[in-house]
Motif scaffolding. Structure first.
Motif, PDB file in Angstrom:
ATOM      1  N   LEU A   1       0.590  -1.318  -0.055  1.00 11.10           N
ATOM      2  CA  LEU A   1      -0.030  -0.058  -0.139  1.00 11.10           C
ATOM      3  C   LEU A   1       0.830   1.301  -0.147  1.00 11.10           C
ATOM      4  CD1 LEU A   1      -2.903  -0.892   2.382  1.00 11.10           C
ATOM      5  CD2 LEU A   1      -3.022  -0.891  -0.207  1.00 11.10           C
ATOM      6  N   GLY A   2       2.130   1.174   0.254  1.00  9.75           N
ATOM      7  CA  GLY A   2       2.997   2.350   0.628  1.00  9.75           C
ATOM      8  C   GLY A   2       3.393   2.778  -0.951  1.00  9.75           C
ATOM      9  N   SER A   3       3.233   1.755  -1.940  1.00 12.14           N
ATOM     10  CA  SER A   3       3.809   1.990  -3.296  1.00 12.14           C
ATOM     11  C   SER A   3       2.680   2.480  -4.158  1.00 12.14           C
ATOM     12  CB  SER A   3       4.311   0.851  -3.887  1.00 12.14           C
ATOM     13  OG  SER A   3       3.260  -0.165  -3.911  1.00 12.14           O
ATOM     14  N   VAL A   4       1.446   2.986  -3.403  1.00 11.72           N
ATOM     15  CA  VAL A   4       0.325   3.494  -4.281  1.00 11.72           C
ATOM     16  C   VAL A   4       0.625   5.070  -4.709  1.00 11.72           C
ATOM     17  CG1 VAL A   4      -1.824   4.064  -4.467  1.00 11.72           C
ATOM     18  CG2 VAL A   4      -1.151   1.848  -3.476  1.00 11.72           C
ATOM     19  N   PRO A   5       0.408   5.547  -5.767  1.00  9.22           N
ATOM     20  CA  PRO A   5       0.712   6.933  -5.881  1.00  9.22           C
ATOM     21  C   PRO A   5      -0.255   7.856  -5.476  1.00  9.22           C
ATOM     22  CG  PRO A   5       0.014   5.901  -7.935  1.00  9.22           C
ATOM     23  CD  PRO A   5       0.257   4.835  -6.933  1.00  9.22           C
ATOM     24  N   GLN A   6       0.269   9.041  -5.161  1.00  7.62           N
ATOM     25  CA  GLN A   6      -0.490  10.029  -4.481  1.00  7.62           C
ATOM     26  C   GLN A   6      -1.839  10.456  -5.613  1.00  7.62           C
ATOM     27  OE1 GLN A   6      -0.538  11.067  -1.251  1.00  7.62           O
ATOM     28  NE2 GLN A   6       1.169   9.753  -0.986  1.00  7.62           N
ATOM     29  N   ARG A   7      -2.731  10.916  -4.805  1.00  9.76           N
ATOM     30  CA  ARG A   7      -3.951  11.423  -5.671  1.00  9.76           C
ATOM     31  C   ARG A   7      -3.329  12.536  -6.752  1.00  9.76           C
ATOM     32  NH1 ARG A   7      -9.589  12.697  -3.299  1.00  9.76           N
ATOM     33  NH2 ARG A   7      -9.776  10.397  -3.834  1.00  9.76           N
ATOM     34  N   PRO A   8      -3.739  12.612  -8.070  1.00  8.90           N
ATOM     35  CA  PRO A   8      -3.486  13.740  -8.713  1.00  8.90           C
ATOM     36  C   PRO A   8      -4.062  15.047  -8.420  1.00  8.90           C
ATOM     37  CG  PRO A   8      -4.718  12.216 -10.051  1.00  8.90           C
ATOM     38  CD  PRO A   8      -4.604  11.649  -8.756  1.00  8.90           C
ATOM     39  N   ASP A   9      -3.273  16.153  -8.842  1.00  8.98           N
ATOM     40  CA  ASP A   9      -3.836  17.471  -8.388  1.00  8.98           C
ATOM     41  C   ASP A   9      -4.876  17.535  -9.245  1.00  8.98           C
ATOM     42  OD1 ASP A   9      -4.002  19.938  -7.581  1.00  8.98           O
ATOM     43  OD2 ASP A   9      -2.734  20.594  -9.118  1.00  8.98           O
ATOM     44  N   ARG A  10      -6.046  18.281  -8.749  1.00  5.15           N
ATOM     45  CA  ARG A  10      -7.305  18.611  -9.431  1.00  5.15           C
ATOM     46  C   ARG A  10      -7.176  19.841 -10.575  1.00  5.15           C
ATOM     47  NH1 ARG A  10     -12.295  18.563  -5.700  1.00  5.15           N
ATOM     48  NH2 ARG A  10     -13.207  18.556  -7.669  1.00  5.15           N
ATOM     49  N   GLY A  11      -6.155  20.672 -10.335  1.00  2.00           N
ATOM     50  CA  GLY A  11      -6.076  21.752 -11.240  1.00  2.00           C
ATOM     51  C   GLY A  11      -6.861  22.928 -10.423  1.00  2.00           C
ATOM     52  N   PRO A  12      -6.684  24.208 -11.288  1.00  5.11           N
ATOM     53  CA  PRO A  12      -7.290  25.373 -11.120  1.00  5.11           C
ATOM     54  C   PRO A  12      -8.858  25.295 -10.911  1.00  5.11           C
ATOM     55  CG  PRO A  12      -5.592  25.847 -12.503  1.00  5.11           C
ATOM     56  CD  PRO A  12      -5.732  24.215 -12.343  1.00  5.11           C
ATOM     57  N   ALA A  13      -9.518  25.867 -10.197  1.00  6.71           N
ATOM     58  CA  ALA A  13     -10.907  25.803 -10.226  1.00  6.71           C
ATOM     59  C   ALA A  13     -11.854  26.468 -11.282  1.00  6.71           C
ATOM     60  CB  ALA A  13     -11.662  26.466  -8.820  1.00  6.71           C
ATOM     61  N   GLY A  14     -11.139  27.366 -11.958  1.00 11.90           N
ATOM     62  CA  GLY A  14     -11.379  28.158 -13.068  1.00 11.90           C
ATOM     63  C   GLY A  14     -11.372  27.239 -14.313  1.00 11.90           C
ATOM     64  N   ILE A  15     -10.591  26.479 -14.427  1.00  7.53           N
ATOM     65  CA  ILE A  15     -10.304  25.544 -15.755  1.00  7.53           C
ATOM     66  C   ILE A  15     -11.345  24.457 -15.581  1.00  7.53           C
ATOM     67  CG2 ILE A  15      -8.913  23.788 -16.734  1.00  7.53           C
ATOM     68  CD1 ILE A  15      -6.349  25.824 -16.111  1.00  7.53           C
ATOM     69  N   ARG A  16     -11.534  24.004 -14.279  1.00 12.53           N
ATOM     70  CA  ARG A  16     -12.645  22.933 -14.053  1.00 12.53           C
ATOM     71  C   ARG A  16     -13.844  23.480 -14.537  1.00 12.53           C
ATOM     72  NH1 ARG A  16     -10.262  21.724  -8.627  1.00 12.53           N
ATOM     73  NH2 ARG A  16     -12.129  22.775  -8.107  1.00 12.53           N
ATOM     74  N   ALA A  17     -14.355  24.542 -14.171  1.00 12.31           N
ATOM     75  CA  ALA A  17     -15.278  25.286 -14.342  1.00 12.31           C
ATOM     76  C   ALA A  17     -15.652  25.639 -15.618  1.00 12.31           C
ATOM     77  CB  ALA A  17     -15.575  26.529 -13.667  1.00 12.31           C
ATOM     78  N   GLU A  18     -14.745  26.049 -16.402  1.00 12.39           N
ATOM     79  CA  GLU A  18     -14.720  26.188 -17.904  1.00 12.39           C
ATOM     80  C   GLU A  18     -14.904  24.588 -18.672  1.00 12.39           C
ATOM     81  OE1 GLU A  18     -11.821  27.136 -21.689  1.00 12.39           O
ATOM     82  OE2 GLU A  18     -11.394  27.886 -19.624  1.00 12.39           O
ATOM     83  N   LEU A  19     -14.260  23.639 -18.156  1.00 13.80           N
ATOM     84  CA  LEU A  19     -14.612  22.378 -18.770  1.00 13.80           C
ATOM     85  C   LEU A  19     -15.928  21.949 -18.538  1.00 13.80           C
ATOM     86  CD1 LEU A  19     -13.178  19.936 -20.237  1.00 13.80           C
ATOM     87  CD2 LEU A  19     -12.534  19.227 -18.015  1.00 13.80           C
ATOM     88  N   SER A  20     -16.282  22.078 -17.260  1.00 15.10           N
ATOM     89  CA  SER A  20     -17.749  21.523 -17.055  1.00 15.10           C
ATOM     90  C   SER A  20     -18.898  22.361 -17.862  1.00 15.10           C
ATOM     91  CB  SER A  20     -18.279  21.784 -15.314  1.00 15.10           C
ATOM     92  OG  SER A  20     -17.225  21.007 -14.675  1.00 15.10           O
ATOM     93  N   SER A  21     -18.647  23.750 -18.126  1.00 13.92           N
ATOM     94  CA  SER A  21     -19.458  24.279 -18.857  1.00 13.92           C
ATOM     95  C   SER A  21     -19.448  23.897 -20.482  1.00 13.92           C
ATOM     96  CB  SER A  21     -19.313  25.727 -18.857  1.00 13.92           C
ATOM     97  OG  SER A  21     -18.120  26.122 -19.363  1.00 13.92           O
ATOM     98  N   LEU A  22     -18.298  23.601 -20.895  1.00 15.87           N
ATOM     99  CA  LEU A  22     -18.256  22.863 -22.271  1.00 15.87           C
ATOM    100  C   LEU A  22     -18.905  21.587 -22.351  1.00 15.87           C
ATOM    101  CD1 LEU A  22     -14.529  23.897 -23.111  1.00 15.87           C
ATOM    102  CD2 LEU A  22     -16.528  24.677 -24.259  1.00 15.87           C
ATOM    103  N   LEU A  23     -18.808  20.896 -21.160  1.00 14.99           N
ATOM    104  CA  LEU A  23     -19.377  19.519 -21.208  1.00 14.99           C
ATOM    105  C   LEU A  23     -20.778  19.812 -21.368  1.00 14.99           C
ATOM    106  CD1 LEU A  23     -17.134  17.566 -18.881  1.00 14.99           C
ATOM    107  CD2 LEU A  23     -17.451  17.168 -21.407  1.00 14.99           C
ATOM    108  N   ALA A  24     -21.486  20.725 -20.449  1.00 18.42           N
ATOM    109  CA  ALA A  24     -22.981  20.906 -20.372  1.00 18.42           C
ATOM    110  C   ALA A  24     -23.407  21.372 -21.627  1.00 18.42           C
ATOM    111  CB  ALA A  24     -23.375  21.817 -19.435  1.00 18.42           C
ATOM    112  N   ALA A  25     -22.544  22.221 -22.475  1.00 21.69           N
ATOM    113  CA  ALA A  25     -23.032  22.658 -24.001  1.00 21.69           C
ATOM    114  C   ALA A  25     -23.043  21.538 -24.625  1.00 21.69           C
ATOM    115  CB  ALA A  25     -22.142  23.662 -24.221  1.00 21.69           C
ATOM    116  N   ASN A  26     -21.991  20.540 -24.834  1.00 21.37           N
ATOM    117  CA  ASN A  26     -22.056  19.391 -25.656  1.00 21.37           C
ATOM    118  C   ASN A  26     -23.107  18.661 -25.436  1.00 21.37           C
ATOM    119  OD1 ASN A  26     -19.697  20.159 -26.981  1.00 21.37           O
ATOM    120  ND2 ASN A  26     -18.329  18.945 -25.867  1.00 21.37           N
ATOM    121  N   ARG A  27     -23.580  18.288 -24.025  1.00 27.22           N
ATOM    122  CA  ARG A  27     -24.682  17.358 -23.747  1.00 27.22           C
ATOM    123  C   ARG A  27     -25.949  18.193 -24.416  1.00 27.22           C
ATOM    124  NH1 ARG A  27     -21.929  16.422 -18.772  1.00 27.22           N
ATOM    125  NH2 ARG A  27     -22.848  18.117 -17.872  1.00 27.22           N
TER     126      ARG A  27
END
Length: 167
Positions: A49-75
């Motif tokens: 269990l010590g060899s499991v990598p750390q959780r990846p960084d989620r990135g800035p909130a602005g980029i996540r919000a932009e990606l969420s709005s693009l996905l909503a527009a595609n849906r």
């Protein structure tokens, strides 16, 4: 007694000689796998269990919000598809955009058909003459070349009578 009954019940579950209860036992005990190479990585120790990598960084909130709005527009665009024959969106600039045509090729142009007139002469192939009505009809072929008449199917088939046995 119960073990004997269980073995008899298992013996009845045989579809072919290779599916019997003894062959089943050989498969699960590993005798059938003797001489085969082991799967790769089986000789290595299990992961820690010590060899499991750390959780990846989620990135800035602005980029996540932009990606969420693009996905909503595609849906939303996928929920209301364009009607057929409507304008197509512009193609994205990619490496093969100049090589692959945007639309299928037009259908081939065919030569126009010759005009059809009215009358029996237009049904003939050019260069042939129209049949004359005053000529006699050709003779029928000889009887040796004609097919036999069809069998009469209106009457039911006849079967020989069946005699009763032992009387």
């Amino acid at each position: 007694m119960a073990a004997c009954t269980a073995l008899l019940a298992l013996a009845g579950c045989v579809g072919s000689p290779a599916e019997g209860p003894f062959e089943f036992y050989r498969q699960i005990s590993g005798e059938a796998l003797q001489g085969r190479p082991l799967p790769p990585g089986l000789d290595e120790p299990g992961p820690k269990l010590g060899s499991v990598p750390q959780r990846p960084d989620r990135g800035p909130a602005g980029i996540r919000a932009e990606l969420s709005s693009l996905l909503a527009a595609n849906r939303a665009a996928a929920a209301n598809p364009q009607p057929p024959g409507g304008p197509l969106p512009e193609r994205p600039p990619t490496e093969g955009a100049a090589v692959v045509p945007a639309a299928p090729p037009p259908p081939p142009r065919l030569a126009p058909a010759p005009p059809i007139g009215a009358g029996p002469a237009t049904l003939l192939v050019p260069g042939t003459e129209a049949p004359r009505m005053d000529e006699a009809a050709p003779e029928a072929p000889p009887a040796e070349l004609t097919a036999p008449p069809p069998p009469g199917l209106s009457a039911p088939p006849s079967f020989p009578p069946i005699a009763p046995r032992g009387l």
